[in-house]
Design a protein around this motif. Structure first.
Motif, PDB file in Angstrom:
ATOM      1  N   LYS A 383      -3.082  -8.424   3.705  1.00 41.97           N
ATOM      2  CA  LYS A 383      -2.563  -8.101   2.251  1.00 41.97           C
ATOM      3  C   LYS A 383      -3.110  -6.820   1.975  1.00 41.97           C
ATOM      4  N   LYS A 384      -2.298  -5.757   1.530  1.00 49.31           N
ATOM      5  CA  LYS A 384      -2.745  -4.728   0.926  1.00 49.31           C
ATOM      6  C   LYS A 384      -3.227  -4.599  -0.107  1.00 49.31           C
ATOM      7  N   ASP A 470       3.803   2.441  -1.762  1.00 47.83           N
ATOM      8  CA  ASP A 470       4.219   1.059  -1.579  1.00 47.83           C
ATOM      9  C   ASP A 470       3.293   0.045  -2.445  1.00 47.83           C
ATOM     10  N   TYR A 471       3.363   0.538  -3.848  1.00 50.07           N
ATOM     11  CA  TYR A 471       2.657  -0.218  -4.868  1.00 50.07           C
ATOM     12  C   TYR A 471       3.245  -1.541  -4.939  1.00 50.07           C
ATOM     13  N   LEU A 472       4.616  -1.807  -4.739  1.00 47.57           N
ATOM     14  CA  LEU A 472       5.217  -3.094  -4.954  1.00 47.57           C
ATOM     15  C   LEU A 472       4.669  -4.073  -4.050  1.00 47.57           C
ATOM     16  N   GLU A 473       4.082  -3.585  -2.982  1.00 52.94           N
ATOM     17  CA  GLU A 473       3.765  -4.500  -1.865  1.00 52.94           C
ATOM     18  C   GLU A 473       2.311  -4.915  -1.938  1.00 52.94           C
ATOM     19  N   ARG A 474       1.587  -4.347  -2.929  1.00 52.47           N
ATOM     20  CA  ARG A 474       0.116  -4.377  -2.885  1.00 52.47           C
ATOM     21  C   ARG A 474      -0.230  -5.502  -4.012  1.00 52.47           C
ATOM     22  N   GLU A 475      -1.522  -5.894  -3.659  1.00 57.80           N
ATOM     23  CA  GLU A 475      -2.217  -6.864  -4.738  1.00 57.80           C
ATOM     24  C   GLU A 475      -3.021  -5.698  -5.697  1.00 57.80           C
ATOM     25  N   VAL A 497       5.771  -4.553 -11.043  1.00 57.65           N
ATOM     26  CA  VAL A 497       5.165  -5.138 -10.288  1.00 57.65           C
ATOM     27  C   VAL A 497       4.752  -6.587 -10.731  1.00 57.65           C
ATOM     28  N   GLN A 501       1.121 -10.400  -8.751  1.00 57.32           N
ATOM     29  CA  GLN A 501       0.285  -9.523  -7.701  1.00 57.32           C
ATOM     30  C   GLN A 501      -0.726  -8.671  -8.691  1.00 57.32           C
TER      31      GLN A 501
END
Length: 511
Positions: A383-384, A470-475, A497, A501
């Motif tokens: 996980k990013k 890719d901020y929406l993919e990150r925790e 977001v 997350q």
């Protein structure tokens, strides 16, 4: 308004706030007693108050000297003031009965010394003292009858109780814990009333104005030593005690009372809340950034924690200010390190605690306990992650990044490190090493200094999209001063977001 309240609460330590809150309730009760708004006169209350305080302090001091251990008299005062509101004051025409509240207080303080594991008490002392005396009377019924009264549950005391309780909730950030407990207790209270034919509307004022639930929630459920260390466990804990405090399902063989419900909850969660009290020796003290020092302590060989967790650090000293002798600091070292490190920032005006911390010499000891916290990285290292640190809020990330280096993790990580100036950036060596060994991108953001290679100002949507498209993919993990944490949490929320997350670091030492 909320910010103003937070600012004032920030100047008071958690234990001192509890002491002041209970003292305020005592004063309110005494005044109400003068005008007969509570069942006990001011004189009867004063006798009871004198008995609990003197018994608690004498017992605490004597046991401390006999066992040759440091004692915290403020903790004894808190226990005494709680018992003051649980056990009925003796009536003036039968004042000799005050020995009962003295016995409860003595047993409560005694339990802190003998009913312990790894130098930590296992159950709430005030509740345990009441339970022990109740059991004593059960075994010797010819001596009479005893049960707790929770006489704090008076309509006249409702407003003062909610007022100070709200301040404690704001200070401790235990909104969910207390809400779940109170809601669970209320639901089962209504159910029990319905089962015996009580009217719905008549039950509501009885629960809120005359019951023990609010006092139990504000002053006893939140006790740090017996509270489970993670949020999920705390919710289960709150639901269990809320249920036990109201149900009659076990009455054929066990009559549950609020204090017994709390003791049962403490014991059932004993395995999760077991925390060793550590007496740690200082190994090294060094300045790691402007006005920021790192303190390095010897680490017990059997100590375990998860990177990102914090502990309570107690430093006894004379003439402490309102912030008291305890602080919560995140562990800055990695779990794999052979020592324990904390990073502390010192402002222009520092507390007596920080003054004495700075005076520590090699070999001096500090008392650490209550390891807790949910500010931990996902177990799935695919996980990013994006980290946002504000000032000394870098400490949990220093621990996590050091552990990532040790484990050679390939977690995709971005760190937005926010400070005023370059000189204030702490743990630069760890961050530089991480950029060489890990897939991590460190972006320094300076609010008061323009330097090549650093962003200027504050964290913005533009900066986030520039470095983390890719901020929406990150925790997202945010650690720092409360205002900064709230501000950047809102920023991420406005950027769509999902809240699930976004993880924010909080512990009582931050407020």
């Amino acid at each position: 308004m909320f910010h103003l309240i937070n600012t004032h609460l920030d100047a008071i330590g958690m234990y001192r706030l509890v002491t002041l809150s209970l003292s305020f309730l005592v004063i309110c009760s005494l005044v109400l007693g003068v005008f007969n708004f509570v069942p006990y006169s001011a004189l009867e209350q004063l006798v009871s108050l004198f008995v609990v305080l003197t018994t608690a302090l004498i017992t605490n001091v004597v046991l401390g000297k006999l066992l040759q251990i440091h004692v915290n008299n403020e903790s004894a005062v808190i226990t005494a003031l709680i018992i003051f509101f649980l056990v009925l004051p003796a009536l003036w025409n039968n004042i000799a009965e005050s020995w009962i509240i003295a016995l409860v207080t003595f047993l409560a303080i005694l339990s802190k010394f003998i009913f312990v594991r790894q130098k930590q008490h296992l159950v709430n002392p005030a509740a345990f003292g009441v339970v022990l005396v109740a059991l004593f009377y059960q075994f010797f019924p010819n001596l009479g009858y005893f049960e707790s009264a929770w006489w704090i549950g008076q309509p006249a005391m409702f407003v003062p109780l909610v007022l100070v309780g709200t301040l404690l909730v704001i200070k401790l950030r235990r909104f969910k814990l207390i809400s779940v407990f109170v809601l669970t207790a209320f639901i089962f209270y209504l159910f029990e009333g319905w089962s015996i034919g009580a009217g719905f509307w008549e039950q509501i004022p009885n629960f809120w104005l005359s019951g023990p639930t609010l006092f139990l929630a504000f002053f006893m459920l939140t006790e740090p030593f017996t509270l489970p260390p993670t949020k999920n466990l705390q919710i289960i804990y709150a639901m269990l005690i809320g249920f036990l405090s109201q149900t009659t399902i076990f009455e054929s063989f066990l009559e549950l009372t609020p204090e017994l419900a709390l003791v049962i909850g403490n014991l059932l969660f004993f395995a999760f809340t077991l925390r060793q009290k550590l007496f740690l020796s200082l190994i090294e003290k060094r300045e790691i950034a402007k006005n920021t020092f790192e303190f390095v302590f010897a680490k017990p060989h059997d100590m375990a924690f998860v990177a990102g967790q914090y502990m309570e650090w107690m430093l006894p000293h004379d003439q402490s200010d309102n912030r008291g002798i305890r602080r919560y600091f995140t562990i800055a070292s990695a779990p794999s390190d052979k020592c324990l490190r904390i990073g502390v920032r010192f402002g222009e005006k520092i507390s007596t605690y920080k003054t004495n911390l700075l005076l520590l010499a090699v070999g001096d000891k500090i008392i650490a306990s209550q390891r807790a916290g949910d500010f931990t990285l996902p177990k799935d290292n695919t996980k990013k992650v994006a980290m946002v640190a504000g000032g000394i809020g870098i400490t949990p990330f220093a621990s996590q990044i050091s552990e990532m280096i040790h484990n050679k993790e390939k977690r995709d990580t971005i760190l937005f490190n926010c400070n005023n100036t370059e000189a204030e950036i702490a743990y630069q060596e760890i961050l530089a090493d991480a950029e060489k060994k890990l897939p991590i991108n460190v972006i320094n953001i300076l609010a008061k200094e323009k330097i090549v290679g650093c962003e200027f100002g504050f964290l913005t949507e533009e900066i986030i999209k520039k470095h983390a498209p890719d901020y929406l993919e990150r925790e997202w993990y945010i650690s720092g001063p409360p205002m900064m944490v709230r501000s950047y949490r809102k920023l991420l929320k406005d950027m769509k977001v999902p809240l699930k997350q976004i993880v924010t670091d909080f512990f009582p030492g931050l407020v």
